[in-house]
Design a protein around this motif. Structure first.
Motif, PDB file in Angstrom:
ATOM      1  N   ILE A  32      26.788  -4.271  -5.848  1.00  0.00           N
ATOM      2  CA  ILE A  32      27.225  -5.333  -5.283  1.00  0.00           C
ATOM      3  C   ILE A  32      28.840  -5.315  -5.267  1.00  0.00           C
ATOM      4  O   ILE A  32      29.314  -4.690  -6.027  1.00  0.00           O
ATOM      5  CB  ILE A  32      27.006  -6.410  -6.398  1.00  0.00           C
ATOM      6  CG1 ILE A  32      25.610  -6.866  -6.607  1.00  0.00           C
ATOM      7  CG2 ILE A  32      27.833  -7.797  -6.229  1.00  0.00           C
ATOM      8  CD1 ILE A  32      24.984  -7.940  -7.725  1.00  0.00           C
ATOM      9  N   SER A  33      29.457  -5.781  -4.100  1.00  0.00           N
ATOM     10  CA  SER A  33      30.710  -5.935  -4.072  1.00  0.00           C
ATOM     11  C   SER A  33      31.118  -7.261  -3.601  1.00  0.00           C
ATOM     12  O   SER A  33      30.610  -7.631  -2.631  1.00  0.00           O
ATOM     13  CB  SER A  33      31.073  -4.901  -2.576  1.00  0.00           C
ATOM     14  OG  SER A  33      32.577  -5.180  -2.313  1.00  0.00           O
ATOM     15  N   LEU A  34      32.060  -7.836  -4.420  1.00  0.00           N
ATOM     16  CA  LEU A  34      32.431  -9.260  -4.317  1.00  0.00           C
ATOM     17  C   LEU A  34      34.135  -9.123  -4.001  1.00  0.00           C
ATOM     18  O   LEU A  34      34.786  -8.737  -5.043  1.00  0.00           O
ATOM     19  CB  LEU A  34      32.351 -10.058  -5.383  1.00  0.00           C
ATOM     20  CG  LEU A  34      30.939 -10.319  -5.879  1.00  0.00           C
ATOM     21  CD1 LEU A  34      30.520 -10.766  -7.283  1.00  0.00           C
ATOM     22  CD2 LEU A  34      30.546 -11.425  -4.876  1.00  0.00           C
ATOM     23  N   ARG A  35      34.526  -9.404  -2.569  1.00  0.00           N
ATOM     24  CA  ARG A  35      35.815  -9.490  -2.309  1.00  0.00           C
ATOM     25  C   ARG A  35      36.089 -10.749  -1.846  1.00  0.00           C
ATOM     26  O   ARG A  35      35.537 -11.300  -0.924  1.00  0.00           O
ATOM     27  CB  ARG A  35      35.922  -8.530  -1.091  1.00  0.00           C
ATOM     28  CG  ARG A  35      35.795  -6.821  -1.211  1.00  0.00           C
ATOM     29  CD  ARG A  35      35.971  -6.114  -0.277  1.00  0.00           C
ATOM     30  NE  ARG A  35      37.407  -6.217  -0.093  1.00  0.00           N
ATOM     31  CZ  ARG A  35      37.925  -6.648   0.823  1.00  0.00           C
ATOM     32  NH1 ARG A  35      37.403  -7.150   1.965  1.00  0.00           N
ATOM     33  NH2 ARG A  35      39.176  -6.452   1.209  1.00  0.00           N
ATOM     34  N   GLY A  36      37.184 -11.296  -2.709  1.00  0.00           N
ATOM     35  CA  GLY A  36      37.809 -12.771  -2.530  1.00  0.00           C
ATOM     36  C   GLY A  36      38.756 -12.926  -1.555  1.00  0.00           C
ATOM     37  O   GLY A  36      39.220 -13.826  -1.090  1.00  0.00           O
ATOM     38  N   GLU A  49      36.887  -7.674  -6.330  1.00  0.00           N
ATOM     39  CA  GLU A  49      38.368  -7.733  -6.065  1.00  0.00           C
ATOM     40  C   GLU A  49      38.652  -9.433  -5.969  1.00  0.00           C
ATOM     41  O   GLU A  49      38.187 -10.144  -5.127  1.00  0.00           O
ATOM     42  CB  GLU A  49      38.775  -7.328  -4.508  1.00  0.00           C
ATOM     43  CG  GLU A  49      38.516  -5.782  -4.231  1.00  0.00           C
ATOM     44  CD  GLU A  49      38.618  -5.102  -3.170  1.00  0.00           C
ATOM     45  OE1 GLU A  49      39.531  -5.777  -2.509  1.00  0.00           O
ATOM     46  OE2 GLU A  49      38.156  -4.083  -2.913  1.00  0.00           O
ATOM     47  N   LEU A  50      39.159  -9.790  -7.120  1.00  0.00           N
ATOM     48  CA  LEU A  50      39.252 -11.242  -7.413  1.00  0.00           C
ATOM     49  C   LEU A  50      40.768 -11.511  -7.534  1.00  0.00           C
ATOM     50  O   LEU A  50      41.734 -10.826  -7.890  1.00  0.00           O
ATOM     51  CB  LEU A  50      38.637 -11.422  -8.535  1.00  0.00           C
ATOM     52  CG  LEU A  50      37.355 -10.750  -9.009  1.00  0.00           C
ATOM     53  CD1 LEU A  50      36.936 -10.846 -10.360  1.00  0.00           C
ATOM     54  CD2 LEU A  50      36.162 -11.463  -7.964  1.00  0.00           C
ATOM     55  N   ASN A  51      40.818 -12.987  -7.154  1.00  0.00           N
ATOM     56  CA  ASN A  51      42.179 -13.670  -7.592  1.00  0.00           C
ATOM     57  C   ASN A  51      42.046 -14.518  -8.738  1.00  0.00           C
ATOM     58  O   ASN A  51      41.971 -15.828  -8.659  1.00  0.00           O
ATOM     59  CB  ASN A  51      42.618 -14.308  -6.300  1.00  0.00           C
ATOM     60  CG  ASN A  51      44.256 -14.907  -6.733  1.00  0.00           C
ATOM     61  OD1 ASN A  51      44.735 -14.741  -7.463  1.00  0.00           O
ATOM     62  ND2 ASN A  51      44.107 -16.259  -5.926  1.00  0.00           N
ATOM     63  N   ASN A  52      41.778 -14.192 -10.127  1.00  0.00           N
ATOM     64  CA  ASN A  52      41.335 -14.703 -11.057  1.00  0.00           C
ATOM     65  C   ASN A  52      42.437 -15.127 -11.861  1.00  0.00           C
ATOM     66  O   ASN A  52      42.511 -15.102 -13.131  1.00  0.00           O
ATOM     67  CB  ASN A  52      40.277 -14.247 -11.875  1.00  0.00           C
ATOM     68  CG  ASN A  52      40.742 -12.939 -12.373  1.00  0.00           C
ATOM     69  OD1 ASN A  52      41.232 -12.029 -11.647  1.00  0.00           O
ATOM     70  ND2 ASN A  52      40.453 -12.485 -13.678  1.00  0.00           N
TER      71      ASN A  52
END
Length: 439
Positions: free
Chosen positions: A308-312, A343-346
Motif C-alpha cells: 500500500i502506498s498513500l501519497r497525500g 507520504e503525509l501532511n499530518n
C-alpha cells in the motif's frame, strides 16, 4: 638463458567471439559501426543477434544535433537489425508542439511497418507517457497514430508477452480499439504482462463500459495487470476470475483523486477471484485519495493486499485525518502486508503510536517508507523493536518533517540514534532517515 625480447603481442583478432561480443555490448551505435570497419571478424560480430535484442529509441521534442543523429542512428539500426529485436522501448522527451507529434507519427509508422514485416521475436514493447490528450496532439495526428499502433499490435499480437502503454491518456473508444487489436487474429490475447496505468483520460468511469469489459475478456493468460481503480467493477473481477485466474499473480492498482472511484465493488467479487487465483497479490497506489470513507470503500478485507502506498501530496484539508486508517483499516492486512509507503501532511495530528503499533502488528512487513510529521523518538522506538525481533523490517526510509528551528537539533539526535544501533543498521538494514524543514 631467458629470452629478454618483447613477448609476442596477442592479437585482438584472436579474441574469442563471446568476449568480443561482450565488449561490443558497451559501445553505442557510432562506435560499433566504427569497430565493424576493423576486420571481417569484427564486422560479423556487430551483426550478432545478441547485440540487437534490446533497443531504446528516444524522440526528442527539442532536438539538438546530437539527439537528431542518435535518433537517425537508432532508426537505421532497427531497420538493419530489426529481425533480432526482442525488447523495444520508445520514449518521448519534451513533446511540446504539433510539428513534433506529426514527425513522431511518421517515424513510428515507418518503424512499425518495417518491424511488422521482418520481426518474429518482439516480446516486450513499451511506449510510455504519450499523453494523447494534450494540445500538441491534433485530432488527425492522434487518430492516425492510434490506427498505426493498433495495426502494429494486431500483427505482433501472437508474439508479444509484455506491453506498457502507461500514460497514453486515450478516450474510451480509442483505448478499447488498442486493447482489441491484441486479439484480432485469434480472438484471444496471450499477453502475460500489461500496463494500462493512466491509459484512459482523466475522469472517465471506465468501470461502467461494456466495451472495456468485452476487450478485457479477450485476455486469457495475464500474470500481471497494472491499471487504475476507475476500471474496477464486479464485472471486471468476474471476467478475470473466468479467463485468467489460472495465471493471474499480481494486480497493480492506482487510485488518483482525479479519477472517479465512487463505484460499489462487493467483497464477494474479490473473494471469488481470490478463491480461483490463490497466488494473487494486490498492490495499491493512492494519489491524493486519503479520506477514510473513500479508502474504506476500496480497501476491502477480502483483498490480498501485498503493498500500500498513500501519497497525500501535502495538501491541507481540514476534513482529513489519518488515524482511523492506521487503526481500523490497514490492520485488516496485518497477515499479508509486506510494503508500506506513507507520504503525509499530518501536521495537525500525532501518529507516532498508531504507526508503530501498525508496523508491529504486520508480521510480513519488510519495507517501510514514511514522510511525515513525527517525533525523533519514533525512530529510536522502531529500531529498538527491530533489535528485539518484534518486526522483520529490512528497509527503513523515514523523512521527518519538522520546524526549521529544530532541524539541526533533530539531525544531532538522529546521529546519536544511528550510533546506538549502528551494528544492527550496518549489518541488517537498508536505512535512510533524515529530518527536514516542512517550510
Amino acid at each position: 638463458m631467458e629470452d629478454d625480447s618483447e613477448p609476442e603481442q596477442k592479437s585482438w583478432a584472436n579474441l574469442p567471439d563471446v568476449c568480443l561480443t561482450h565488449v561490443f555490448h558497451w559501445l553505442d551505435d557510432r562506435d560499433r559501426s566504427q569497430a565493424a570497419l576493423v576486420c571481417k571478424k569484427w564486422s560479423c560480430t556487430m551483426c550478432s543477434a545478441s547485440l540487437w535484442r534490446t533497443r531504446t529509441i528516444t524522440f526528442c521534442g527539442r532536438p539538438s544535433k546530437a539527439c537528431k543523429l542518435e535518433l537517425q542512428s537508432s532508426l537505421w539500426y532497427v531497420k538493419k537489425f530489426g529481425t533480432h529485436l526482442e525488447h523495444l522501448e520508445i520514449k518521448l522527451s519534451n513533446p511540446n508542439n504539433t510539428t513534433f507529434t506529426k514527425r513522431f507519427k511518421v517515424n513510428t509508422r515507418v518503424l512499425f511497418s518495417h518491424l511488422a514485416k521482418c520481426n518474429r521475436r518482439l516480446a516486450c514493447l513499451s511506449i510510455k507517457s504519450l499523453a494523447l490528450d494534450r494540445f500538441y496532439w491534433k485530432n488527425a495526428t492522434r487518430t492516425q497514430f492510434i490506427k498505426n499502433l493498433a495495426t502494429f499490435l494486431k500483427k505482433m499480437s501472437k508474439q508479444l508477452d509484455y506491453l506498457n502503454l502507461k500514460g497514453a491518456r486515450v478516450t474510451l473508444e480509442e483505448g478499447c480499439e488498442l486493447l482489441n487489436s491484441l486479439s484480432c487474429l485469434t480472438n484471444e490475447s496471450f499477453l502475460s504482462h500489461i500496463s494500462i496505468e493512466d491509459f484512459f483520460r482523466l475522469h472517465l468511469p471506465v468501470y461502467s463500459s461494456t466495451l472495456f469489459h468485452q476487450a478485457m475478456s479477450k485476455f486469457h493468460s495475464l500474470v500481471t495487470l497494472t491499471f487504475n481503480y476507475n476500471c474496477i467493477s464486479d464485472e471486471l473481477l468476474d471476467i478475470l476470475r473466468e479467463h485468467t485466474a489460472h495465471s493471474l499473480c499480481t494486480l497493480n492498482i492506482k487510485c488518483h483523486a482525479h479519477d472517479p472511484h465512487g463505484q460499489v465493488v462487493w467483497g464477494m467479487s474479490w473473494a471469488n477471484l481470490v478463491k480461483r487465483a490463490p497466488k494473487l497479490k494486490v498492490n495499491f497506489f493512492f494519489e491524493r485519495v486519503m479520506k477514510h470513507d473513500h479508502l474504506a470503500r476500496i480497501l476491502l478485507v477480502e483483498i490480498p493486499v501485498k503493498s500500500i502506498s498513500l501519497r497525500g501530496c501535502y495538501l491541507h484539508d481540514p476534513d482529513w485525518i489519518m488515524r482511523p486508517t492506521l487503526t481500523n483499516l490497514l490492520p485488516a492486512y496485518c497477515h499479508v502486508l509486506e510494503k508500506l509507503t506513507l507520504e503525509l501532511n499530518n501536521d495537525s495530528e500525532f501518529l507516532d503510536n498508531e504507526l508503530l503499533q501498525l508496523i508491529l502488528s504486520c508480521k510480513k512487513l519488510f519495507f517501510l517508507k514514511v514522510w511525515a510529521f513525527l517525533n525523533i523518538t519514533f525512530v529510536e522506538r522502531l529500531l529498538q523493536n527491530r533489535a528485539e525481533r518484534k518486526c522483520i523490517l529490512t528497509t527503513i526510509e523515514v523523512r521527518i518533517y519538522t520546524a526549521r528551528r529544530e532541524t539541526h537539533r533533530n539531525a544531532r539526535l538522529l546521529c546519536d540514534i544511528y550510533t546506538k544501533f549502528k551494528h544492527l543498521i550496518d549489518s541488517e538494514l537498508n536505512y535512510f532517515v533524515s529530518a527536514c524543514s516542512a517550510v
